[in-house]
Design an enzyme around this catalytic site. Structure first.
Site, short mmCIF file in Angstrom:
data_model
loop_
_atom_site.label_atom_id
_atom_site.label_comp_id
_atom_site.label_asym_id
_atom_site.label_seq_id
_atom_site.Cartn_x
_atom_site.Cartn_y
_atom_site.Cartn_z
CB ALA A 148 -0.91 0.04 1.16
CE LYS A 186 7.34 -1.29 14.27
NZ LYS A 186 5.88 -2.05 14.75
CD GLU A 225 -4.27 -18.07 -2.84
OE1 GLU A 225 -4.70 -17.39 -2.12
OE2 GLU A 225 -3.07 -18.09 -3.19
CG HIS A 270 -2.97 -19.10 6.53
ND1 HIS A 270 -2.84 -20.35 6.01
CD2 HIS A 270 -2.84 -18.32 5.23
CE1 HIS A 270 -2.67 -20.41 4.91
NE2 HIS A 270 -2.60 -19.40 4.29
NE ARG A 309 -6.75 -17.90 3.65
CZ ARG A 309 -5.79 -16.89 3.29
NH1 ARG A 309 -5.66 -15.82 4.10
NH2 ARG A 309 -5.20 -17.32 2.19
CG HIS A 345 -2.84 -14.95 7.59
ND1 HIS A 345 -1.48 -14.99 7.26
CD2 HIS A 345 -3.35 -14.70 6.14
CE1 HIS A 345 -1.23 -14.97 5.86
NE2 HIS A 345 -2.52 -14.82 5.12
NE ARG A 361 -6.90 -11.66 3.69
CZ ARG A 361 -5.93 -12.10 3.14
NH1 ARG A 361 -5.61 -11.87 1.94
NH2 ARG A 361 -5.38 -13.03 3.76
#
Ligand code: FAD
Ligand code: SIN
Length: 547
Positions: free
Chosen positions: A16, A35, A115, A242, A290, A351, A386
């Site tokens: 991003a 960071k 997936e 995950h 998931r 995750h 997600r």
């Protein structure tokens, strides 16, 4: 002397932050700070890839439908439509900028993985190191860009708003962001950085949990900063686990991921005695969404008292396994597992943070001049869960779209930067005692893992609420009383994020997507088909929840 003011202050160098910096640099000067090193981010470790429609057998409608189904009736369909429609253009643009994706040698077209939750193969990838490749190309591009100044090892501490002005407002309404205080980890001092716009691209908060696929930098800093500054935060009860990270006896700061693409390839989940179990939980078996797979593994492990389950690909040709998953193959070999012959011991791990700083479809938060993009943001794309490989796509699309919106904001608004205080070293010189920080940090991580994990209950959440109030108070107090350091900054952020997670999870009295509470096992659309939202009113009380 007039103080320096940047046009765009970008915090974080994952997909991003990097992509935003590249696009915004066409309009003005960008300060990109991060960071750690430029590469260290969740993005760098991404394996599976980037979902986008490409095949003639696929369609935008199907990708949208899969995303909405995963999100369990809580996505904003407009946000989903936007990222899916932009997908092919984003991939095209990345290729133009030098990002490589694996091709099917025989067919000469891009090799697309399938997936969990996807009805089609639509995941663009580079071997099983897509993130590393993305970061390679994007960091090269920002390093060569004269309009982007890069500060590595520079950590944002707090957002500058009216509350850091000499004349302070009484409430948290209608506030503006003027930049940040940043801690220079090399020089050990704090700088005030002023900017017309501030873009939080600080990623997720996996380090709030004991076991996570996220690297050490993912301590929820941007989220905690935005909350303290008064931005609305939403949906933090939805934390994605995950299903398959590599199980090792020795605890590690970060667990190695075994990509979902391995199950897409045909890998099957089995209990320790080699028996398949996913058929009991979902018709898509090991390739179910998931949340379903993670809960099924959790249930089997608890029922049998096992520490892990197995993922098995050993029945496939060795050459094919190694050429498809070279990184996973070599990593497992270093742990003494030859995945072409042995089953892989796996456990679920924290995750992806589906909730975050609430934004509109342009990445705009409810603080003027403050934007949030990528995993730190909650913009309606992911809802309650997600879909795999949608987050890199979302991060890139929002980086692109928000850059235009930020440009409009800075060209239309005259911002008054006068009277913003320098950082006050109110922290005492009391030296840091590492044992205290690690005790507080680990206690919070254990608490969140045990009580706000894959399966929750009212009783456990009630206990968590009482305990987190006390421990988070101690963490914040320790931050205030001790010489400033990376450790204390992260401790305060982890404490703030953990407190919020407990609050959000306790509030939602139903089960939906990633939030599963045994006392409210059903989805309740009548009352709960809505985002949960919290805004810091400065009073730290129950009234923070926006009903
Ligand atoms: P990040 O990439 O996490 O970047 C955050 C940046 O902010 C970092 O540079 C960090 O150092 C910096 N930062 C943090 N705090 C501060 C601070 N206080 N001051 C300054 N800088 C700060 N998604 C997919 O779509 N496909 C995949 O295949 C995939 N695989 C994954 C595999 C793994 C192991 C993991 C952990 C995640 C995976 N994801 C995948 C999720 C995806 O990688 C992330 O959601 C995405 O990369 C987030 O990008 P981002 O730019 O928002 O944040
Ligand atoms: C994976 O490769 O399994 C990760 C994909 C994702 O998190 O989107």
């Amino acid at each position: 002397m007039e103080e320096k003011v940047y046009d765009y202050l970008v915090i974080g160098s994952g997909a991003a932050g990097l992509y935003f910096s590249i696009i915004a640099s066409e309009y003005g000067k960008v300060l990109l700070l991060t960071k750690n090193s430029l590469k260290e981010s969740n993005t760098y470790y991404a394996q599976g890839g980037i979902a986008a429609v490409d095949k003639v057998t696929d369609s935008f409608e199907e990708h949208i439908k899969d995303t909405l189904t995963a999100g369990d009736e809580l996505c904003n369909p407009n946000a989903v439509e936007m990222i899916v429609n932009e997908g092919p253009e984003i991939i095209h643009n990345l290729i133009k900028r030098g990002v490589k994706f694996t091709k099917d040698k025989e067919k000469g077209i891009y090799s697309l993985h399938k997936e969990g939750g996807h009805s089609e193969s639509r995941v663009f990838h580079f071997k099983d190191i897509t993130g590393k490749e993305l970061i390679r190309a994007l960091t090269k591009s920002v390093k060569e860009n004269k309009n982007v100044t890069i500060y590595e090892n520079m950590m944002s501490v707090d957002i500058l708003t009216e509350h850091q002005k000499i004349k302070q407002p009484k409430d948290y309404k209608n506030i503006t962001c003027y930049g940040i205080y940043a801690y220079d980890l090399k020089k050990n001092n704090v700088q005030k950085i002023l900017s017309k716009s501030t873009i939080l691209a600080t990623g997720g908060s996996g380090q709030v949990y004991l076991h996570t696929s996220n690297p050490a930098v993912a301590t929820g800093d941007g989220l905690a900063m935005a909350y303290r500054a008064g931005a609305t935060i939403s949906n933090l009860e939805f934390y994605q686990f995950h299903p398959t990270t590599l199980y090792t006896e020795k605890e590690k700061e970060s667990s190695f991921l075994i990509s979902e693409a391995v199950r897409g390839f045909g890998g099957e989940l089995k209990t320790k005695d080699g028996k398949k179990f996913m058929h009991k939980y979902h018709k898509l078996k090991s390739l179910a969404p998931r949340d379903v797979v993670a809960r099924a593994i959790d249930t089997e492990m608890k029922k049998r008292g096992d520490d892990f389950v197995y993922l098995d690909v050993s029945n496939f040709p060795a050459k094919k396994i190694i050429s498809s998953f070279p990184n996973i193959y070599h990593k497992c070999l270093t742990e003494g597992i030859d995945i072409t012959k042995d089953m892989i011991p796996v456990v679920p791990a924290a995750h992806y943070q589906c909730g975050g700083i609430e934004t509109d479809l342009h990445g705009k938060t409810d603080i003027k001049g403050l934007y949030a993009i990528g995993e730190v943001a909650q913009n309606g794309v992911h809802g309650a869960n997600r879909l795999a490989s949608n987050s890199l796509l979302e991060a890139l699309v929002f980086a692109k779209v928000s850059s235009a919106s930020v440009q409009r904001y800075i060209s239309k608004n005259a911002i008054d930067f006068t009277g913003i205080k320098e950082w006050e070293y109110y922290h005492t010189e009391r030296p840091l005692e590492k044992v205290v920080v690690s005790y507080l940090r680990n206690t919070i991580k254990r608490l969140v893992s045990e009580f706000v994990g894959i399966v929750r209950s009212d009783e456990r959440l009630k206990m968590a609420q009482k305990m987190i109030d006390l421990i988070a108070w101690q963490a914040r107090d320790y931050y205030m009383q001790t010489k400033l350091s990376k450790e204390t900054i992260e401790l305060r952020n982890i404490a703030d994020v953990a407190s919020l997670m407990v609050k959000f999870a306790s509030f939602r009295k139903e089960s939906r997507g990633l939030h599963f509470n045994i006392n409210h096992p059903l989805k309740d659309n009548e009352i709960w088909q809505k985002n949960t939202r919290i805004r810091n009113t400065g009073r730290r009380s129950k009234s923070d929840i926006i009903k």
